[in-house]
Design a protein around this motif. Structure first.
Motif, PDB file in Angstrom:
ATOM      1  N   HIS A   1      -1.247   5.487   1.411  1.00 41.75           N
ATOM      2  CA  HIS A   1      -0.575   4.619   0.437  1.00 41.75           C
ATOM      3  C   HIS A   1       0.935   4.865   0.446  1.00 41.75           C
ATOM      4  CE1 HIS A   1      -4.734   5.029  -0.959  1.00 41.75           C
ATOM      5  NE2 HIS A   1      -4.593   3.869  -1.591  1.00 41.75           N
ATOM      6  N   VAL A   2       1.319   6.145   0.441  1.00 36.46           N
ATOM      7  CA  VAL A   2       2.743   6.468   0.389  1.00 36.46           C
ATOM      8  C   VAL A   2       3.446   6.047   1.676  1.00 36.46           C
ATOM      9  CG1 VAL A   2       4.423   8.330   0.087  1.00 36.46           C
ATOM     10  CG2 VAL A   2       2.316   8.327  -1.267  1.00 36.46           C
ATOM     11  N   ALA A   3       2.737   6.120   2.807  1.00 36.30           N
ATOM     12  CA  ALA A   3       3.321   5.651   4.073  1.00 36.30           C
ATOM     13  C   ALA A   3       3.630   4.162   4.005  1.00 36.30           C
ATOM     14  CB  ALA A   3       2.373   5.947   5.227  1.00 36.30           C
ATOM     15  N   PHE A   4       2.721   3.375   3.474  1.00 30.69           N
ATOM     16  CA  PHE A   4       2.968   1.936   3.342  1.00 30.69           C
ATOM     17  C   PHE A   4       4.088   1.663   2.343  1.00 30.69           C
ATOM     18  CE2 PHE A   4      -1.409   1.349   5.129  1.00 30.69           C
ATOM     19  CZ  PHE A   4      -1.050   0.495   6.172  1.00 30.69           C
ATOM     20  N   VAL A   5       4.143   2.447   1.271  1.00 30.02           N
ATOM     21  CA  VAL A   5       5.248   2.309   0.317  1.00 30.02           C
ATOM     22  C   VAL A   5       6.575   2.564   1.019  1.00 30.02           C
ATOM     23  CG1 VAL A   5       6.342   3.350  -1.710  1.00 30.02           C
ATOM     24  CG2 VAL A   5       3.902   2.832  -1.751  1.00 30.02           C
TER      25      VAL A   5
ATOM     26  N   GLY B   1      -8.431   1.510  -3.518  1.00 26.65           N
ATOM     27  CA  GLY B   1      -7.791   0.206  -3.423  1.00 26.65           C
ATOM     28  C   GLY B   1      -7.535  -0.212  -1.987  1.00 26.65           C
ATOM     29  N   ASP B   2      -6.427  -0.887  -1.773  1.00 24.23           N
ATOM     30  CA  ASP B   2      -6.012  -1.366  -0.453  1.00 24.23           C
ATOM     31  C   ASP B   2      -4.640  -0.764  -0.167  1.00 24.23           C
ATOM     32  OD1 ASP B   2      -4.922  -2.767   1.688  1.00 24.23           O
ATOM     33  OD2 ASP B   2      -5.844  -4.668   1.115  1.00 24.23           O
ATOM     34  N   PRO B   3      -4.565   0.298   0.653  1.00 22.75           N
ATOM     35  CA  PRO B   3      -3.280   0.965   0.883  1.00 22.75           C
ATOM     36  C   PRO B   3      -2.184   0.040   1.402  1.00 22.75           C
ATOM     37  CG  PRO B   3      -5.070   2.346   1.661  1.00 22.75           C
ATOM     38  CD  PRO B   3      -5.683   1.017   1.303  1.00 22.75           C
ATOM     39  N   ALA B   4      -2.537  -0.877   2.290  1.00 27.65           N
ATOM     40  CA  ALA B   4      -1.535  -1.789   2.848  1.00 27.65           C
ATOM     41  C   ALA B   4      -0.979  -2.719   1.769  1.00 27.65           C
ATOM     42  CB  ALA B   4      -2.129  -2.592   3.995  1.00 27.65           C
ATOM     43  N   GLU B   5      -1.880  -3.282   0.947  1.00 27.17           N
ATOM     44  CA  GLU B   5      -1.442  -4.145  -0.152  1.00 27.17           C
ATOM     45  C   GLU B   5      -0.616  -3.345  -1.154  1.00 27.17           C
ATOM     46  OE1 GLU B   5      -3.539  -6.972  -3.543  1.00 27.17           O
ATOM     47  OE2 GLU B   5      -4.178  -4.900  -3.250  1.00 27.17           O
ATOM     48  N   PHE B   6      -1.028  -2.115  -1.413  1.00 21.93           N
ATOM     49  CA  PHE B   6      -0.322  -1.231  -2.337  1.00 21.93           C
ATOM     50  C   PHE B   6       1.143  -1.083  -1.910  1.00 21.93           C
ATOM     51  CE2 PHE B   6       0.962   3.051  -3.755  1.00 21.93           C
ATOM     52  CZ  PHE B   6       0.558   3.043  -5.079  1.00 21.93           C
TER      53      PHE B   6
END
Length: 318
Positions: free
Chosen positions: A304-308, A272-277
């Motif tokens: 992904h978890v970093a962006f979250v 997917g898109d980690p930033a959008e996620f």
């Protein structure tokens, strides 16, 4: 219920703890491991497997440390219930021993990393006795309790602070797991797989499933989680002011918007898109006031978890 100081800290934290992403999908698609039945514990008898596991969890615990968050450390025992002994060519005692060894590894990892600023909860992971994507409507509550009790007992005996049953497809198995955990006296979390429509694979709504499990177990579960669906798939499900949303304490979403059937057939990883996620989680935390744990599921990794983490870095989980 026997509740460790680690669980008390988790439940009282102003910020949701972080956990990992898609462990099995990372091992298969990025590390090149062949996991029979998707059983990650099977790689721990080799130096290569132990090194990959160490690298994997180190990324996440460093991330939690850098963001000032606590961390929930999963054991690699999602496929280590006795229902999976025969398919994996193991005896019941051999597969239960894998649970003990996983807890030993987790305790050693925690000892290496934990500090006052970085509390680490050891979470004994329990998986479904059947497929994580297909609804099992034949299992009774009593049968589920019997099947899962040996693994939950071994995890509790081996040092897990709590157990979490991940990727459950139906309320009967979830109820049986909670009853087994209650019998052992260990805190338990239930995480349901959701489809693209935001419902369980059985067609039951998430709110109804939570209410059914709570009613049958006197609300014993610490909280419930959502997993194995893209945030878009359940955004409407958690929208509004329904009372049962107070029971949602964790989210582990998929990176991909594909359905489970499409993911099953895919030979490449859709990350997917980690930033959008991460951005999509900003709205989720506003809708779910009691979140305690955030991470990822299939196709997600430390990006992904970093962006979250970066989009949920405010006090909301009082």
């Amino acid at each position: 219920m026997t509740q460790s100081p680690h669980i008390t800290d988790l439940l009282s934290s102003e910020q949701p703890y972080l956990t990992d992403g898609g462990f099995e999908t990372t091992l298969v698609f990025y590390e090149g491991f062949d996991l029979p039945e998707f059983a990650a514990f099977t790689i721990m008898d080799t130096d290569e497997g132990r090194d990959a596991t160490e690298r994997y969890f180190t990324r996440y615990v460093e991330l939690a440390k850098s963001r000032g968050r606590g961390y929930v450390l999963d054991t690699n025992t999602w496929r280590a219930g006795i229902a999976w002994a025969e398919p994996l060519g193991l005896s019941k005692e051999e597969i239960l021993e894998a649970n003990r060894q996983s807890c030993i590894w987790a305790r050693g990892f925690r000892a290496k990393w934990e500090s006052r600023a970085l509390p680490i909860v050891i979470n004994g992971v329990v998986g479904p006795a059947g497929d994580a994507y297909i609804a099992d409507t034949d299992m009774s509550v009593g049968r589920a309790a019997d099947i899962h009790l040996p693994q939950i007992s071994r995890l509790a005996e081996s040092g897990a602070d709590m157990v979490s049953a991940i990727t459950l497809t139906n309320s009967a198995e979830a109820t049986g797991i909670v009853r087994a955990a209650r019998r052992v006296g260990i805190p338990v979390v239930i995480s349901f797989t959701l489809e693209t429509d935001g419902y369980l694979p059985t067609g039951q709504s998430l709110g109804e499933a939570i209410a059914e499990v709570d009613a049958a177990t006197d609300g014993y579960a610490l909280y419930f989680m959502i997993n194995c669906a893209h945030p878009d798939h359940f955004a409407e499900t958690v929208n509004g002011s329904k009372d049962w949303l107070q029971r949602i304490g964790g989210v582990r979403a998929n990176a991909s918007r594909m359905s489970h059937a499409e993911l099953d057939e895919s030979e490449v990883l859709d990350d997917g898109d980690p930033a959008e996620f991460g951005q999509l989680h900003k709205a989720l935390v506003a809708q779910l006031p009691n979140l305690k744990v955030l991470g990822g599921c299939c196709g997600t990794d430390h990006r992904h978890v970093a962006f979250v983490a970066d989009h949920t870095s405010h006090s909301h989980a009082a």
